[in-house]
Design a protein around this motif. Structure first.
Motif, mmCIF file in Angstrom:
data_model
loop_
_atom_site.group_PDB
_atom_site.id
_atom_site.type_symbol
_atom_site.label_atom_id
_atom_site.label_comp_id
_atom_site.label_asym_id
_atom_site.label_seq_id
_atom_site.Cartn_x
_atom_site.Cartn_y
_atom_site.Cartn_z
ATOM 1 N N LYS A 1 34.086 -37.589 35.928
ATOM 2 C CA LYS A 1 32.741 -37.243 36.448
ATOM 3 C C LYS A 1 31.769 -37.253 35.111
ATOM 4 C CE LYS A 1 35.048 -34.577 40.026
ATOM 5 N NZ LYS A 1 35.354 -33.252 40.830
ATOM 6 N N PRO A 2 30.613 -37.337 35.707
ATOM 7 C CA PRO A 2 29.396 -37.207 34.393
ATOM 8 C C PRO A 2 28.987 -35.908 34.199
ATOM 9 C CG PRO A 2 28.280 -37.493 36.730
ATOM 10 C CD PRO A 2 29.924 -37.378 36.899
ATOM 11 N N VAL A 3 29.761 -35.282 33.388
ATOM 12 C CA VAL A 3 29.633 -33.883 32.702
ATOM 13 C C VAL A 3 29.480 -33.843 31.260
ATOM 14 C CG1 VAL A 3 31.184 -32.994 34.689
ATOM 15 C CG2 VAL A 3 32.054 -33.655 32.552
ATOM 16 N N ALA A 4 28.802 -32.712 31.060
ATOM 17 C CA ALA A 4 28.425 -32.631 29.518
ATOM 18 C C ALA A 4 28.760 -31.201 29.034
ATOM 19 C CB ALA A 4 26.970 -32.904 28.968
ATOM 20 N N VAL A 5 29.138 -31.014 27.821
ATOM 21 C CA VAL A 5 29.377 -29.495 27.398
ATOM 22 C C VAL A 5 28.482 -29.208 26.275
ATOM 23 C CG1 VAL A 5 30.906 -27.940 26.015
ATOM 24 C CG2 VAL A 5 31.878 -29.782 27.829
ATOM 25 N N GLU A 6 27.649 -28.266 26.488
ATOM 26 C CA GLU A 6 26.491 -27.581 25.723
ATOM 27 C C GLU A 6 26.728 -26.163 25.150
ATOM 28 O OE1 GLU A 6 23.697 -29.403 24.722
ATOM 29 O OE2 GLU A 6 23.938 -31.048 25.700
ATOM 30 N N TYR A 7 26.506 -26.000 23.913
ATOM 31 C CA TYR A 7 26.304 -24.400 23.558
ATOM 32 C C TYR A 7 24.934 -24.072 23.385
ATOM 33 C CZ TYR A 7 27.334 -20.390 20.827
ATOM 34 O OH TYR A 7 27.368 -19.103 20.367
ATOM 35 N N THR A 8 24.551 -22.770 23.870
ATOM 36 C CA THR A 8 23.384 -22.224 24.009
ATOM 37 C C THR A 8 22.787 -21.452 22.803
ATOM 38 O OG1 THR A 8 23.892 -20.456 25.445
ATOM 39 C CG2 THR A 8 23.256 -22.732 26.582
ATOM 40 N N GLY A 9 23.857 -21.156 21.900
ATOM 41 C CA GLY A 9 23.587 -20.239 20.694
ATOM 42 C C GLY A 9 23.340 -21.011 19.635
ATOM 43 N N ALA A 10 22.813 -20.226 18.396
ATOM 44 C CA ALA A 10 22.528 -20.985 17.188
ATOM 45 C C ALA A 10 23.887 -21.451 16.658
ATOM 46 C CB ALA A 10 22.071 -19.965 16.363
ATOM 47 N N ILE A 11 23.987 -22.664 15.937
ATOM 48 C CA ILE A 11 24.981 -23.145 15.175
ATOM 49 C C ILE A 11 24.795 -22.583 13.821
ATOM 50 C CG2 ILE A 11 25.927 -25.253 14.441
ATOM 51 C CD1 ILE A 11 25.691 -25.250 17.528
ATOM 52 N N PRO A 12 26.145 -21.823 13.482
ATOM 53 C CA PRO A 12 26.290 -21.352 12.222
ATOM 54 C C PRO A 12 26.051 -22.510 11.006
ATOM 55 C CG PRO A 12 28.073 -20.534 13.531
ATOM 56 C CD PRO A 12 27.239 -21.648 14.199
ATOM 57 N N GLU A 13 25.335 -22.090 9.760
ATOM 58 C CA GLU A 13 24.880 -23.053 8.904
ATOM 59 C C GLU A 13 26.347 -23.584 8.319
ATOM 60 O OE1 GLU A 13 22.323 -21.626 5.974
ATOM 61 O OE2 GLU A 13 20.896 -20.734 7.479
ATOM 62 N N ASP A 14 27.552 -23.024 8.247
ATOM 63 C CA ASP A 14 28.639 -23.191 7.564
ATOM 64 C C ASP A 14 29.490 -24.170 8.610
ATOM 65 O OD1 ASP A 14 29.448 -21.269 9.213
ATOM 66 O OD2 ASP A 14 30.827 -20.254 7.758
ATOM 67 N N LEU A 15 28.955 -24.264 9.739
ATOM 68 C CA LEU A 15 29.846 -25.491 10.668
ATOM 69 C C LEU A 15 29.221 -26.888 10.614
ATOM 70 C CD1 LEU A 15 31.789 -25.117 13.080
ATOM 71 C CD2 LEU A 15 29.827 -24.578 14.547
ATOM 72 N N ALA A 16 30.079 -27.692 10.785
ATOM 73 C CA ALA A 16 29.783 -29.066 10.864
ATOM 74 C C ALA A 16 29.845 -29.511 12.397
ATOM 75 C CB ALA A 16 30.652 -29.940 9.987
#
Length: 75
Positions: free
Chosen positions: A57-72
């Motif tokens: 199925k045509p789906v996507a996963v999104e995160y709506t918060g801020a990405i921590p600076e130490d996360l790649a």
């Protein structure tokens, strides 16, 4: 089918949550423009568990918060 929302509306309604989206529109860079939120949770694993049942199925996963600076992040 639930109401289609813009990505801006999704980010507003589901702040700091993971979203599983059945997208109805993508932009030229393959980013979600609009769609239906199928699942949402602050716990990423809950959304990824639901993702397993979406094969083909045509789906996507999104995160709506801020990405921590130490996360790649790989896109």
């Amino acid at each position: 089918m639930e109401k289609s929302l813009s990505i801006q509306e999704m980010r507003s309604y589901y702040t700091n949550e993971w979203l599983l989206i059945a997208y109805t529109e993508l932009d030229d860079e393959m980013r979600v423009v609009s769609g239906e939120v199928l699942a949402h949770s602050p716990d990423r694993d809950e959304v990824y568990h639901k993702l397993l049942s979406m094969k083909g199925k045509p789906v996507a996963v999104e995160y709506t918060g801020a990405i921590p600076e130490d996360l790649a992040v790989a896109l």
